[in-house]
Design a protein around this motif. Sequence first.
Motif, short mmCIF file in Angstrom:
data_model
loop_
_atom_site.label_atom_id
_atom_site.label_comp_id
_atom_site.label_asym_id
_atom_site.label_seq_id
_atom_site.Cartn_x
_atom_site.Cartn_y
_atom_site.Cartn_z
N HIS A 168 10.20 11.49 2.59
CA HIS A 168 9.48 11.59 3.88
C HIS A 168 9.54 12.93 4.02
O HIS A 168 8.32 13.85 4.88
N ASP A 169 10.22 14.00 3.53
CA ASP A 169 10.16 14.97 3.77
C ASP A 169 9.26 15.87 2.92
O ASP A 169 8.30 17.01 3.86
N ARG A 170 9.11 15.79 2.19
CA ARG A 170 8.16 16.60 1.46
C ARG A 170 6.45 15.76 1.90
O ARG A 170 5.37 16.89 2.26
N LEU A 171 6.26 14.93 1.84
CA LEU A 171 4.77 14.34 2.97
C LEU A 171 4.52 15.56 4.37
O LEU A 171 3.54 15.27 4.73
N ARG A 172 5.82 14.87 5.33
CA ARG A 172 5.87 16.06 6.37
C ARG A 172 5.27 17.27 6.39
O ARG A 172 4.56 17.54 6.74
N ARG A 173 6.12 17.85 5.64
CA ARG A 173 6.05 19.13 5.12
C ARG A 173 4.29 19.89 5.08
O ARG A 173 3.70 20.38 5.61
N LEU A 174 4.00 18.76 3.93
CA LEU A 174 2.36 19.09 3.39
C LEU A 174 2.10 18.89 5.05
O LEU A 174 0.95 19.13 4.49
N ALA A 175 2.05 18.07 5.69
CA ALA A 175 1.51 17.67 6.54
C ALA A 175 1.30 18.87 7.74
O ALA A 175 0.93 19.32 8.58
N THR A 177 0.86 -0.64 -0.02
CA THR A 177 -0.63 0.00 0.47
C THR A 177 0.72 1.32 -0.07
O THR A 177 2.01 1.19 0.11
N THR A 178 0.57 2.39 -0.11
CA THR A 178 1.06 4.14 -0.42
C THR A 178 1.62 3.76 1.32
O THR A 178 0.59 4.65 2.51
N PRO A 179 2.26 3.68 2.26
CA PRO A 179 2.78 3.94 3.03
C PRO A 179 2.66 5.41 3.99
O PRO A 179 2.82 6.61 2.87
N SER A 180 3.12 5.67 5.23
CA SER A 180 2.42 6.92 5.85
C SER A 180 4.16 7.41 5.59
O SER A 180 5.36 6.88 5.74
N PHE A 181 4.05 8.45 5.96
CA PHE A 181 5.54 9.28 5.96
C PHE A 181 5.90 8.54 7.13
O PHE A 181 7.72 8.74 6.34
N ILE A 182 5.88 8.08 8.28
CA ILE A 182 7.00 7.36 8.96
C ILE A 182 7.87 6.51 8.51
O ILE A 182 8.79 5.57 8.91
N GLU A 199 4.13 23.43 -2.73
CA GLU A 199 4.42 22.36 -3.44
C GLU A 199 3.64 20.75 -3.96
O GLU A 199 3.25 20.17 -4.05
N GLY A 200 2.43 22.07 -4.41
CA GLY A 200 0.95 21.29 -4.76
C GLY A 200 0.26 20.43 -3.51
O GLY A 200 0.46 20.82 -2.16
N ARG A 201 -0.75 19.20 -3.86
CA ARG A 201 -1.54 18.62 -2.88
C ARG A 201 -0.37 16.90 -2.93
O ARG A 201 -0.29 16.39 -3.76
N MET A 202 -0.89 16.66 -2.06
CA MET A 202 -0.82 15.38 -1.75
C MET A 202 -1.81 14.21 -2.50
O MET A 202 -2.78 15.40 -2.97
#
Length: 404
Positions: A89-96, A77-82, A225-228
Amino acid sequence: MTTTETPDILHQILDYSARADPYPLYAELRKTPVARQEDGSYVISTYRELTGLLHNPHLSSDVRNLSRPMPATEADTTPSFINLDPPDHDRLRRLAMRHFGPPHTPGLVDGMRPDLTAIVNGLIDDFAGKERIDIVDDFAYPFPVTVICHLLGVPREDEPRFHVWVNAIVDSLDYDPKKDPKEKLDNGVQAKEDLRQYLGGLLEQRHGRPGDDLLTRMANDDGPEGRMTDDEIVSTANLLLIAGHETTVNLITNGMLTLLRHPQVLQRLCDEPDLIVRLVEELLRYEPPVHIIPWRAAYSDITVADTTIPKGSQIMLMLASGSRDPDRFDDPDRFDPDRQDNQHLGFGSGIHLCFGGPMARLETQIALNALVRRLDRPRLVADPPPYRPSPVLRGPIHLHIEQS
């Protein structure tokens, strides 16, 4: 430094019989800071080696870098940023983080203080007339669940649905194919899928609609950075929903248990409410909610304490052991809210430092201050209390108290 195999000590720690007090076993484990296991994995138990690895870019959080596949299906599946490495990781954590904390949303956590206080006081009001109170069921669980539901935009009345899924997921974290029934893993995998579908359904309702909750903000974010993607938002919401209450339930409950075992500190907190900030930091060191990171992967060969861990090896990080390491903390088995230089591992360290740590700290500070101020000479009904099965996220399953 030599490396020896110590499977017996690790297995004793993972066994439920050690759940009430694993700390003497951690002391034994620390005699071999880097312990190779029979299955080729490595267990790290000392503070210096743990902090070094947590800041080492060759330590991967991505299960796909393990040479031996994990039994779970998270990789499908799509992993969470952790569970990702930079740069993803850095991109998803910044967006959250854009919607949860500095620099874009700096006042969100502290601005919730009045609402958190009101929830806490309402729960304690409901203690009236009860001869016996369960700190877990009556307080420590409903408080952070209410908060994370509000933050994420998850209907509070859906708690009975996701409670079952979260329990199954947590139970599967320490799955051992050598001793656990396959059903334990299957239940966890199915629960992940059920929770993912549930959150996906909520997300579909948020596209193109205004709202202040995190799901809505992430669904309609037009940042630089756009949307997830929708899958990324669901994985992030999944992480925040589980981590947003599981660790806090344990931290509050472990905290109340520790105060009841140290009545002089409980009385001091009544007299000095400002002590709570340092006291919670000491709790995170002394009785942390997260004891073990059960797996990381060696992205390449890593040398730790003169031991070379081969590329692709599974690495288990014993965070709670590191926070009781006498080479780092004076008198580490003493609960001391006046402790100085308290750089504990209660919320990890490095790039994966707990995303929700500021909220968990504030929730626990408000909760414990209110409990010690409003309960009338509380006392434990049983010590030790019964514990939850997990050695990873450790805390009592119930904490019954009585008051005068």
